[in-house]
Each structure stands twice: as C-alpha cells, then as structure tokens.
Design a protein around this motif. Structure first.
Motif, PDB file in Angstrom:
ATOM      1  N   GLY A  73      -9.684  -9.335  10.595  1.00 33.16           N
ATOM      2  CA  GLY A  73      -8.394  -8.649  10.478  1.00 33.16           C
ATOM      3  C   GLY A  73      -7.850  -8.193  11.819  1.00 33.16           C
ATOM      4  N   GLY A  74      -6.894  -7.280  11.731  1.00 33.02           N
ATOM      5  CA  GLY A  74      -6.188  -6.829  12.929  1.00 33.02           C
ATOM      6  C   GLY A  74      -7.092  -6.118  13.925  1.00 33.02           C
ATOM      7  N   THR A  75      -7.938  -5.237  13.432  1.00 38.20           N
ATOM      8  CA  THR A  75      -8.793  -4.441  14.322  1.00 38.20           C
ATOM      9  C   THR A  75      -9.719  -5.355  15.115  1.00 38.20           C
ATOM     10  OG1 THR A  75      -8.690  -2.608  12.761  1.00 38.20           O
ATOM     11  CG2 THR A  75     -10.487  -2.568  14.370  1.00 38.20           C
ATOM     12  N   GLU A  76     -10.336  -6.296  14.431  1.00 38.79           N
ATOM     13  CA  GLU A  76     -11.263  -7.189  15.146  1.00 38.79           C
ATOM     14  C   GLU A  76     -10.519  -8.064  16.154  1.00 38.79           C
ATOM     15  OE1 GLU A  76     -14.002  -9.648  12.785  1.00 38.79           O
ATOM     16  OE2 GLU A  76     -14.101 -11.002  14.499  1.00 38.79           O
ATOM     17  N   GLU A 100       0.734   2.565  20.567  1.00 38.40           N
ATOM     18  CA  GLU A 100       0.009   1.433  19.957  1.00 38.40           C
ATOM     19  C   GLU A 100      -0.872   1.938  18.816  1.00 38.40           C
ATOM     20  OE1 GLU A 100       0.482  -1.873  21.199  1.00 38.40           O
ATOM     21  OE2 GLU A 100       2.065  -0.731  22.185  1.00 38.40           O
ATOM     22  N   HIS A 101      -1.334   1.002  18.014  1.00 37.24           N
ATOM     23  CA  HIS A 101      -2.288   1.335  16.942  1.00 37.24           C
ATOM     24  C   HIS A 101      -3.614   1.771  17.559  1.00 37.24           C
ATOM     25  CE1 HIS A 101      -4.979   0.586  13.492  1.00 37.24           C
ATOM     26  NE2 HIS A 101      -3.895   0.762  12.758  1.00 37.24           N
ATOM     27  N   HIS A 102      -4.377   2.575  16.839  1.00 40.50           N
ATOM     28  CA  HIS A 102      -5.666   3.030  17.387  1.00 40.50           C
ATOM     29  C   HIS A 102      -6.645   1.881  17.636  1.00 40.50           C
ATOM     30  CE1 HIS A 102      -4.926   7.454  16.228  1.00 40.50           C
ATOM     31  NE2 HIS A 102      -4.798   7.272  17.518  1.00 40.50           N
ATOM     32  N   ASN A 154       6.062  -1.546  15.564  1.00 36.80           N
ATOM     33  CA  ASN A 154       5.254  -0.344  15.431  1.00 36.80           C
ATOM     34  C   ASN A 154       5.031  -0.010  13.956  1.00 36.80           C
ATOM     35  OD1 ASN A 154       4.941   2.758  15.162  1.00 36.80           O
ATOM     36  ND2 ASN A 154       4.380   2.269  17.260  1.00 36.80           N
ATOM     37  N   ASN A 155       3.777   0.210  13.592  1.00 41.39           N
ATOM     38  CA  ASN A 155       3.449   0.402  12.174  1.00 41.39           C
ATOM     39  C   ASN A 155       3.921   1.739  11.616  1.00 41.39           C
ATOM     40  OD1 ASN A 155       1.244   1.085  14.079  1.00 41.39           O
ATOM     41  ND2 ASN A 155       0.309   2.004  12.280  1.00 41.39           N
ATOM     42  N   GLU A 156       4.253   2.690  12.489  1.00 42.39           N
ATOM     43  CA  GLU A 156       4.714   3.986  11.976  1.00 42.39           C
ATOM     44  C   GLU A 156       6.234   4.122  11.983  1.00 42.39           C
ATOM     45  OE1 GLU A 156       2.711   7.572  12.816  1.00 42.39           O
ATOM     46  OE2 GLU A 156       0.927   6.559  13.563  1.00 42.39           O
ATOM     47  N   SER A 179      -0.072  -9.368  22.079  1.00 40.68           N
ATOM     48  CA  SER A 179       0.696  -8.486  21.200  1.00 40.68           C
ATOM     49  C   SER A 179      -0.020  -8.315  19.865  1.00 40.68           C
ATOM     50  CB  SER A 179       2.107  -9.054  20.964  1.00 40.68           C
ATOM     51  OG  SER A 179       2.840  -8.119  20.205  1.00 40.68           O
ATOM     52  N   ASP A 180      -0.177  -7.054  19.484  1.00 42.67           N
ATOM     53  CA  ASP A 180      -0.663  -6.739  18.147  1.00 42.67           C
ATOM     54  C   ASP A 180       0.524  -6.984  17.220  1.00 42.67           C
ATOM     55  OD1 ASP A 180      -1.085  -5.436  15.742  1.00 42.67           O
ATOM     56  OD2 ASP A 180      -2.325  -3.877  16.622  1.00 42.67           O
ATOM     57  N   ALA A 181       0.494  -8.133  16.558  1.00 41.76           N
ATOM     58  CA  ALA A 181       1.626  -8.518  15.698  1.00 41.76           C
ATOM     59  C   ALA A 181       1.259  -8.358  14.225  1.00 41.76           C
ATOM     60  CB  ALA A 181       2.033  -9.957  16.003  1.00 41.76           C
ATOM     61  N   VAL A 182       0.361  -7.410  13.966  1.00 43.85           N
ATOM     62  CA  VAL A 182      -0.141  -7.200  12.601  1.00 43.85           C
ATOM     63  C   VAL A 182       0.999  -6.866  11.625  1.00 43.85           C
ATOM     64  CG1 VAL A 182      -1.531  -5.576  11.226  1.00 43.85           C
ATOM     65  CG2 VAL A 182      -2.510  -6.654  13.257  1.00 43.85           C
ATOM     66  N   GLN A 183       2.012  -6.149  12.104  1.00 44.66           N
ATOM     67  CA  GLN A 183       3.130  -5.819  11.209  1.00 44.66           C
ATOM     68  C   GLN A 183       4.233  -6.870  11.265  1.00 44.66           C
ATOM     69  OE1 GLN A 183       3.317  -3.261   9.029  1.00 44.66           O
ATOM     70  NE2 GLN A 183       1.470  -2.167   9.653  1.00 44.66           N
ATOM     71  N   GLY A 184       4.088  -7.848  12.139  1.00 44.54           N
ATOM     72  CA  GLY A 184       5.173  -8.807  12.329  1.00 44.54           C
ATOM     73  C   GLY A 184       4.906 -10.161  11.695  1.00 44.54           C
ATOM     74  N   ALA A 202      -3.284 -10.762  14.016  1.00 44.48           N
ATOM     75  CA  ALA A 202      -2.621 -10.762  12.706  1.00 44.48           C
ATOM     76  C   ALA A 202      -3.606 -10.362  11.611  1.00 44.48           C
ATOM     77  CB  ALA A 202      -2.077 -12.158  12.399  1.00 44.48           C
ATOM     78  N   ALA A 203      -3.093  -9.825  10.513  1.00 42.33           N
ATOM     79  CA  ALA A 203      -3.930  -9.425   9.371  1.00 42.33           C
ATOM     80  C   ALA A 203      -3.222  -9.804   8.074  1.00 42.33           C
ATOM     81  CB  ALA A 203      -4.173  -7.923   9.407  1.00 42.33           C
ATOM     82  N   ALA A 204      -3.949 -10.499   7.192  1.00 46.06           N
ATOM     83  CA  ALA A 204      -3.338 -11.033   5.964  1.00 46.06           C
ATOM     84  C   ALA A 204      -2.860  -9.957   4.999  1.00 46.06           C
ATOM     85  CB  ALA A 204      -4.341 -11.942   5.255  1.00 46.06           C
ATOM     86  N   HIS A 205      -3.543  -8.812   4.991  1.00 45.49           N
ATOM     87  CA  HIS A 205      -3.204  -7.821   3.951  1.00 45.49           C
ATOM     88  C   HIS A 205      -1.856  -7.142   4.175  1.00 45.49           C
ATOM     89  CE1 HIS A 205      -4.460  -3.829   5.846  1.00 45.49           C
ATOM     90  NE2 HIS A 205      -4.989  -4.688   6.702  1.00 45.49           N
ATOM     91  N   LYS A 206      -1.226  -7.436   5.321  1.00 47.21           N
ATOM     92  CA  LYS A 206       0.111  -6.871   5.568  1.00 47.21           C
ATOM     93  C   LYS A 206       1.209  -7.791   5.039  1.00 47.21           C
ATOM     94  CE  LYS A 206      -1.771  -3.576   8.151  1.00 47.21           C
ATOM     95  NZ  LYS A 206      -1.843  -2.164   7.818  1.00 47.21           N
ATOM     96  N   PHE A 207       0.835  -9.005   4.608  1.00 38.47           N
ATOM     97  CA  PHE A 207       1.873  -9.905   4.064  1.00 38.47           C
ATOM     98  C   PHE A 207       1.427 -10.499   2.721  1.00 38.47           C
ATOM     99  CE2 PHE A 207      -0.338 -12.192   7.547  1.00 38.47           C
ATOM    100  CZ  PHE A 207      -0.774 -13.365   6.941  1.00 38.47           C
TER     101      PHE A 207
HETATM  102  C1  LIG Z   1      -0.159  -2.476  14.033  1.00 39.01           C
HETATM  103  C2  LIG Z   1      -1.515  -2.533  13.434  1.00 39.01           C
HETATM  104  N1  LIG Z   1      -2.539  -2.986  14.160  1.00 39.01           N
HETATM  105  C3  LIG Z   1      -3.778  -3.088  13.671  1.00 39.01           C
HETATM  106  C4  LIG Z   1      -4.048  -2.705  12.379  1.00 39.01           C
HETATM  107  C5  LIG Z   1      -5.447  -2.857  11.849  1.00 39.01           C
HETATM  108  O1  LIG Z   1      -5.514  -3.992  11.032  1.00 39.01           O
HETATM  109  P1  LIG Z   1      -6.721  -4.183   9.976  1.00 39.01           P
HETATM  110  O2  LIG Z   1      -6.534  -3.130   8.946  1.00 39.01           O
HETATM  111  O3  LIG Z   1      -6.534  -5.562   9.442  1.00 39.01           O
HETATM  112  O4  LIG Z   1      -7.983  -4.043  10.740  1.00 39.01           O
HETATM  113  C6  LIG Z   1      -3.021  -2.198  11.572  1.00 39.01           C
HETATM  114  C7  LIG Z   1      -3.289  -1.709  10.188  1.00 39.01           C
HETATM  115  O5  LIG Z   1      -2.808  -0.662   9.785  1.00 39.01           O
HETATM  116  C8  LIG Z   1      -1.716  -2.122  12.108  1.00 39.01           C
HETATM  117  O6  LIG Z   1      -0.702  -1.674  11.384  1.00 39.01           O
END
Ligand SMILES: Cc1ncc(COP(=O)(O)O)c(C=O)c1O
Length: 383
Positions: A73-76, A100-102, A154-156, A179-184, A202-207
C-alpha cells in the motif's frame, strides 16, 4: 432520510469496494490459489493474473509494466522510495513539506536521525500552497544529490499539486521527484510517459479496491535495491509471495475508475458543489480549510471545513454525527484518537477554536445524504 440511516462521508480514509472488484477477487480466491513463483500449472495460472494486472495498470498510466512494483500500500511504497533513494541513489538532501502524510514525515525523521540526511521542509501558505520559489532556492543550494517528495493531493485539505511544475524544477536541477499520489491515482488520469516523474506511491483502497495492496511506480533506470529481503518476487525488488487476489482487485478497481473517470468526476463535482452551497446557507461563516472550497485547486472528492460552533457544542459534534449514523473525519483518519490535532491544519497556521471536519465523497454518495447531514447539523446547532 430516516434517522437510522448510515452515511459514509469518509472516503479519503478508505472507500467501499465495488461489486465488480469483489467479484474479480472472489473468482481468484476460489479458482486460483497457486503461488505465482511455482512453475507448475497452478503457479503459472496465478502468475498470469499478476502479470496481466501489472500490464493493465501500466497501460492505464502509460508506463512500462516493469516500472510497477506491487507493495502492501501507500505507506510501504513511500518508505520504499525514500529509504532506497538514500541508500541506492546517494541522495543526501530531501525536500518536502510539513503537510505530507505521516508515511512520509515519519520516514524523513528516521532518515534524518539515522542516516544524516538533510531534510528541508518547504513553507506553506495559509491555504497550504507550497512555496515554489523556496523549492527552487533549496534545489540550487549545492550540488548534493537531492530528492523532492511532495504529495499529489493532500489527504486532509484536498489541495492539488501541479506535478508538471515540480518535474520541470527537478529536471533543471537534476533532482529526483517522488510524489505520494495515494489520493490521486484512481481519481485523476496519469500519463507517465509525458509526466517525467521518477517515483509515485499508490494504494488500491482509496479507489474502491482492496486494502493492503498498492504499488510503487519506479521509472526505468532508477536503480533501486530491495528494502524487503527474501525471494525474487517483483524482479527481486520486493520479496514475499504476491497477494494475487488483492492485485487482481486493484487492477479491476483501477480499470473501472479509468473507464468511468470523466462521468464520475462530473457526478462528484456536482455533489461537492451541492455540499458547499448547502453549507453556506446553513453556516454563512464556515471556513473551508486549504483550497478545499475551491473547485479548481482541490480534488473533487473532499471538503474540510471549520464550523462556527461554541466550545460546548464543538466538543459534542463528532459524537453527535456518529450517533446519527454519519461517518466523517476529524482531520486525517490516521489521526483519530490523537489529541494534538491535525499536523496539516497546524501547519497552515489558521487553527481556530472551531472544530474542523473532513467530508470526503464517493460515487456511492447522494444529494439526499447531504440533505440528511445538513438537517442533522441544523438540529444540532438549534437545540
Ligand atoms: C496521502 C496518503 N499517503 C499515504 C497513505 C497511507 O496509505 P496506506 O493506508 O495504503 O498505507 C494515505 C492513507 O491515508 C494517504 O492518504
């Protein structure tokens, strides 16, 4: 709407799976349990699913299949790119921002503490816009190898970053750009042949795909070594038996998102406009955080708003919405339970005593649900 209705307005935290995604995953779970590394027919069949998904995802993004590395996922993906860029590409300075995301910010802390990396955080305006002049200044500081990591959306607060603009600056200074494009990804089209970015997460659970699966895009010839050691999966870059059903689910989710993109974007923009209109009528003084009230500069999927409520009411707001079956988020979902507030809203420097809520939408939401939310909020402020 009836009072026992449940309404889900927390799609930036995670999205419900599409039925077609569940169907595709179930098919694999029932009929294809082989290990993709096995050379017999069971393994070959599983491998075919994985490689078809890789090719399909790459095609949608106009990338090469070998540039897509499946992760959890996104974090990894964020961790992989940042750690490997330092270890394998000799990066000495990383330029990022405080919003940025944590998954990025905490990784940067580790790289700073344990690897002596210089981390430079760009200032952001009260709307959350990064300072491009400062980015240029930092890029020009010295000749040390640099990585810029800035999120696409930005996720927030939903702010959209002009990725092309950052690419141009990075290229001018021979810096890498992640680029952390997890929300894009899954919400905006990407053409990675045209957009010369080096790395994406990228992370699948956001789409509307499954949790625990995502990918890192690593442009050809950016020679990274594995962070997770073991087998030779993912061309030796990420060990561990592939999560075949999740990979298939992610591909299905991205394929549908890509096919329906224009239609669903229009539908969601309409919903966001409706939300903003209703909000303004009910709370003329409400403040939208970041650019989330600006339809052009933020994603069409979310609004983050500070509501003008007295302290006594503010303390009860989350609880009340939850009681009425409405799910939204206070800051980022990953922060729930934290008392220090959102690091993003803190960085904008516009913190008010008013409570801020993030409402994030998907195509499964309706105007009737927004009406219900407004009705609940109205009753809450007037009683
Ligand atoms: C911008 C952003 N980056 C990273 C993550 C982390 O992704 P994951 O939950 O797939 O590890 C998130 C999830 O909230 C996110 O919104």
């Amino acid at each position: 709407m009836k009072n026992n209705t449940t309404v889900y307005f927390d799609n930036a935290a995670t999205t419900p799976l599409r039925k077609e995604v569940i169907g595709a995953m179930a098919e694999v779970m029932e009929n294809c349990f082989g290990n993709p590394s096995s050379t017999h027919a069971f393994g070959r069949s599983a491998k075919a699913y994985v490689e078809t998904a890789r090719k399909g995802i790459a095609k949608i993004l106009n990338a090469q299949p070998q540039e897509i590395i499946f992760t959890s996922g996104g974090t990894e993906s964020d961790n992989m790119v940042l750690h490997c860029a330092v270890r394998d590409l000799g990066v000495k300075t990383i330029i990022s921002s405080a919003i940025e995301h944590h998954a990025i910010l905490h990784t940067l802390e580790i790289l700073e503490q344990n690897h002596g990396i210089e981390v430079k955080l760009l200032e952001v305006s009260d709307k959350g816009e990064v300072d491009f002049n400062q980015l240029e200044e930092y890029l020009a500081l010295d000749n040390s190898p640099k990585l810029v990591t800035l999120m696409h959306i930005n996720n927030e607060i939903g702010n959209l970053l002009d990725l092309e603009k950052v690419v141009v600056l990075c290229q001018a200074h021979q810096a890498y750009f992640h680029s952390d494009a997890v929300q894009g990804i899954g919400h905006y089209p990407f053409d990675l042949e045209a957009l010369k970015i080096d790395f994406l997460s990228a992370a699948a659970h956001k789409f509307h795909g499954p949790k625990g699966i995502g990918f890192a895009y690593i442009r050809k010839n950016r020679k990274l070594m594995p962070l997770i050691h073991g087998g030779t999966q993912e061309r030796g870059l990420r060990a561990g038996t592939e999560s075949v059903h999740n990979i298939v689910g992610m591909f299905k989710a991205l394929e549908i998102a890509n096919d329906l993109w224009a239609k669903e974007k229009a539908q969601l923009l309409e919903l966001k406009k409706y939300f903003l209109q209703k909000l303004k009528t009910l709370f003329p003084d409400a403040i939208t955080n970041g650019f989330s009230g600006d339809l052009k500069r933020s994603t069409y999927t979310l609004v983050n708003v500070a509501l003008p409520l007295p302290e006594s009411k503010a303390a009860m707001l989350d609880f009340h919405l939850d009681l009425k079956g409405i799910a939204c988020s206070k800051g980022s979902a990953c922060q729930s339970g934290s008392t220090s507030g959102s690091h993003v809203l803190n960085a904008l420097g516009t913190a008010t005593q008013w409570p801020s809520l993030r409402f994030s939408f998907s195509i499964f939401n309706t105007k009737a649900e927004i009406d219900y939310l407004m009705q609940v909020l109205e009753e809450f402020v007037t009683t």
